[in-house]
Design a protein around this motif. Sequence first.
Motif, PDB file in Angstrom:
ATOM      1  N   VAL A 322       0.846  -1.188   0.000  1.00  0.00           N
ATOM      2  CA  VAL A 322       0.000   0.000   0.000  1.00  0.00           C
ATOM      3  C   VAL A 322       0.883   1.240   0.000  1.00  0.00           C
ATOM      4  O   VAL A 322       1.781   1.375   0.840  1.00  0.00           O
ATOM      5  CB  VAL A 322      -0.926   0.042   1.231  1.00  0.00           C
ATOM      6  N   SER A 323       0.633   2.125  -0.937  1.00  0.00           N
ATOM      7  CA  SER A 323       1.330   3.411  -0.967  1.00  0.00           C
ATOM      8  C   SER A 323       0.305   4.520  -1.090  1.00  0.00           C
ATOM      9  O   SER A 323      -0.793   4.328  -1.630  1.00  0.00           O
ATOM     10  CB  SER A 323       2.339   3.480  -2.119  1.00  0.00           C
ATOM     11  N   VAL A 324       0.676   5.695  -0.583  1.00  0.00           N
ATOM     12  CA  VAL A 324      -0.215   6.858  -0.566  1.00  0.00           C
ATOM     13  C   VAL A 324       0.508   8.027  -1.203  1.00  0.00           C
ATOM     14  O   VAL A 324       1.649   8.338  -0.832  1.00  0.00           O
ATOM     15  CB  VAL A 324      -0.628   7.221   0.876  1.00  0.00           C
ATOM     16  N   ILE A 325      -0.152   8.673  -2.156  1.00  0.00           N
ATOM     17  CA  ILE A 325       0.365   9.889  -2.784  1.00  0.00           C
ATOM     18  C   ILE A 325      -0.650  10.988  -2.517  1.00  0.00           C
ATOM     19  O   ILE A 325      -1.769  10.953  -3.043  1.00  0.00           O
ATOM     20  CB  ILE A 325       0.550   9.726  -4.304  1.00  0.00           C
ATOM     21  N   THR A 326      -0.305  11.953  -1.675  1.00  0.00           N
ATOM     22  CA  THR A 326      -1.247  13.033  -1.373  1.00  0.00           C
ATOM     23  C   THR A 326      -0.710  14.370  -1.840  1.00  0.00           C
ATOM     24  O   THR A 326       0.503  14.588  -1.910  1.00  0.00           O
ATOM     25  CB  THR A 326      -1.550  13.108   0.132  1.00  0.00           C
ATOM     26  N   PHE A 327      -1.637  15.261  -2.119  1.00  0.00           N
ATOM     27  CA  PHE A 327      -1.321  16.629  -2.536  1.00  0.00           C
ATOM     28  C   PHE A 327      -2.049  17.576  -1.581  1.00  0.00           C
ATOM     29  O   PHE A 327      -3.256  17.466  -1.397  1.00  0.00           O
ATOM     30  CB  PHE A 327      -1.775  16.879  -3.975  1.00  0.00           C
ATOM     31  N   ALA A 328      -1.291  18.478  -0.969  1.00  0.00           N
ATOM     32  CA  ALA A 328      -1.876  19.448  -0.028  1.00  0.00           C
ATOM     33  C   ALA A 328      -2.571  18.753   1.128  1.00  0.00           C
ATOM     34  O   ALA A 328      -3.566  19.253   1.657  1.00  0.00           O
ATOM     35  CB  ALA A 328      -2.855  20.381  -0.749  1.00  0.00           C
ATOM     36  N   GLY A 329      -2.065  17.606   1.517  1.00  0.00           N
ATOM     37  CA  GLY A 329      -2.693  16.857   2.592  1.00  0.00           C
ATOM     38  C   GLY A 329      -2.447  17.484   3.955  1.00  0.00           C
ATOM     39  O   GLY A 329      -1.342  17.947   4.247  1.00  0.00           O
ATOM     40  N   PRO A 330      -3.454  17.500   4.817  1.00  0.00           N
ATOM     41  CA  PRO A 330      -3.292  18.035   6.170  1.00  0.00           C
ATOM     42  C   PRO A 330      -2.688  16.989   7.095  1.00  0.00           C
ATOM     43  O   PRO A 330      -2.498  15.834   6.713  1.00  0.00           O
ATOM     44  CB  PRO A 330      -4.736  18.334   6.585  1.00  0.00           C
ATOM     45  N   ARG A 331      -2.381  17.394   8.314  1.00  0.00           N
ATOM     46  CA  ARG A 331      -2.080  16.416   9.343  1.00  0.00           C
ATOM     47  C   ARG A 331      -3.370  15.656   9.654  1.00  0.00           C
ATOM     48  O   ARG A 331      -4.440  16.247   9.687  1.00  0.00           O
ATOM     49  CB  ARG A 331      -1.543  17.096  10.596  1.00  0.00           C
ATOM     50  N   VAL A 332      -3.253  14.363   9.923  1.00  0.00           N
ATOM     51  CA  VAL A 332      -4.439  13.541  10.116  1.00  0.00           C
ATOM     52  C   VAL A 332      -4.551  13.024  11.541  1.00  0.00           C
ATOM     53  O   VAL A 332      -5.645  12.991  12.106  1.00  0.00           O
ATOM     54  CB  VAL A 332      -4.446  12.358   9.126  1.00  0.00           C
ATOM     55  N   GLY A 333      -3.442  12.605  12.129  1.00  0.00           N
ATOM     56  CA  GLY A 333      -3.505  12.010  13.452  1.00  0.00           C
ATOM     57  C   GLY A 333      -2.286  12.309  14.286  1.00  0.00           C
ATOM     58  O   GLY A 333      -1.450  13.149  13.920  1.00  0.00           O
ATOM     59  N   ASN A 334      -2.172  11.588  15.395  1.00  0.00           N
ATOM     60  CA  ASN A 334      -1.053  11.815  16.299  1.00  0.00           C
ATOM     61  C   ASN A 334       0.111  10.893  15.947  1.00  0.00           C
ATOM     62  O   ASN A 334       0.072  10.137  14.969  1.00  0.00           O
ATOM     63  CB  ASN A 334      -1.496  11.632  17.753  1.00  0.00           C
TER      64      ASN A 334
END
Length: 501
Positions: A322-334
Amino acid sequence: MAALVTSNHLPLLSTCTTKTILQPRSSLRTTTETPIHSRRPSFMINIPNIISNILHIGTTGNPFEENLFIQDSYNRTTPAASPKENISSLQDELHGKSNWSNLLNPLHPWLRRELIKYGEFAQATYDGFDYNPLSEYHGSALYNKNRLFEKLGLVSSGYNITKYIYAMSNIELPQWIEHSLHANTWSKDSNWMGFVAVSDDTESHRIGCRDIVVAWRGTVATTEWFENAHLKLESINDVDKEEGDAKVEHGFLSIYKSKSETTRYNKSSASEQVITEIKRLVAHYRSKGEQVRLTVTGHSLGGALALLNAHEAASTIADLPVSVITFAGPRVGNDAFGDKLRKLNVKVLRVIVKQDVVPKLPGVLLNEGLEKFERIIGELQWVYEHVGMELGLDVKSSPYLKHHKFDLAGFHGLETYLHLVDGYVSEEDKYRRNARRDFALVNKYGGMLLEKLRVPESWYQLENKGMVRNAYGRWVMPDREPEDIPSPCRDCKPLAIHESL
């Protein structure tokens, strides 16, 4: 595996020699001092400059030799995309096996193209969305899943959509979701939030695996982040009950997990819809002996949903890369949430523009920067932390963009991101002259391009704002093609594999 050598690139390492989780952001921050005119009263306040200094998003820059590029920009016969190459020899590294070691600085041309590919899937969730509040289908996809790529010019992508994803839009959630003025026509509770797609045989051969992609839609108005991104962390609450202190932002989790038996499109949550479809596709292609991987992408809010989706998929499907490519992604968790992603071997590459405020949220103050005080104040379960590798971009690097303009929406726009990715070479080099992607796309929903390029602002819209003249000479909102009218039976249930491909 033999090392691959390309011009301007170091040989690739067979294993990752360093454990790098966060790319230092100090090198990405700039402080611009603007002299105050001596005639101005000392009490005058420049709000944009204050925000810019607080968030380290200075908008002024050094003069750029713009004309060197602009002269070539009017050549309308140059293809807008580079030729596709067989990248199967590098597929594991392109999906983060070694945390993109030696691929980011300088940016490997194969990785650049793949980033743009996934970014365009995320962009399709915007371009295919019905934003018109007067439309009886407001909040839905403009086209059915068999026609979306055709209508948006993505047929050559080599992927086919197998399922649409819907999320709840009830009043208990933050106002990130659209509400229809004609709620009873198609849905008063749900929004179209993205899709699942899979690579066809030709594309799978080119990239070296069967690639399942999930693309999540984000938000439109940047101001919504200031209103709705609260410091409210809650437990991820996974089925395996081994999450410990892993927490994520309440609003993101609500959008991902909410469901109701009284709705047409969300009797199952977005989480259940997407995981069911991923499992179905994985089982099908594994039964054929194929290598399968999952790539999750999204912009803005979509980047947050992408991380939640990747976490769940890696937790529930054994041995799935599993890989994730995000653009302008916010912080999500701790930090504990980030640790869980790392233990699950989820590879995350965050593309950010340093002038964009959204990647600094939530937790402008309560973020990973407090780690240096951990010995004093104890383990930090109540602050937000980014996870993964970071590719930092700068608006000032492009000769096509307005460097002096303070434009929160422009900085945050996905088309601005893709324009900067296409021109990025390295932290030291300028925007590349042989960039192919059409710069006019930057102004699709905004106005970040220089006026001398003669591209209208916000040009991407339906002719006459969607109004058409009927047989009686009256201007009316048109009816949709029957196959594009939202239908739970058609949109919420996946096609058989042989039908979808």
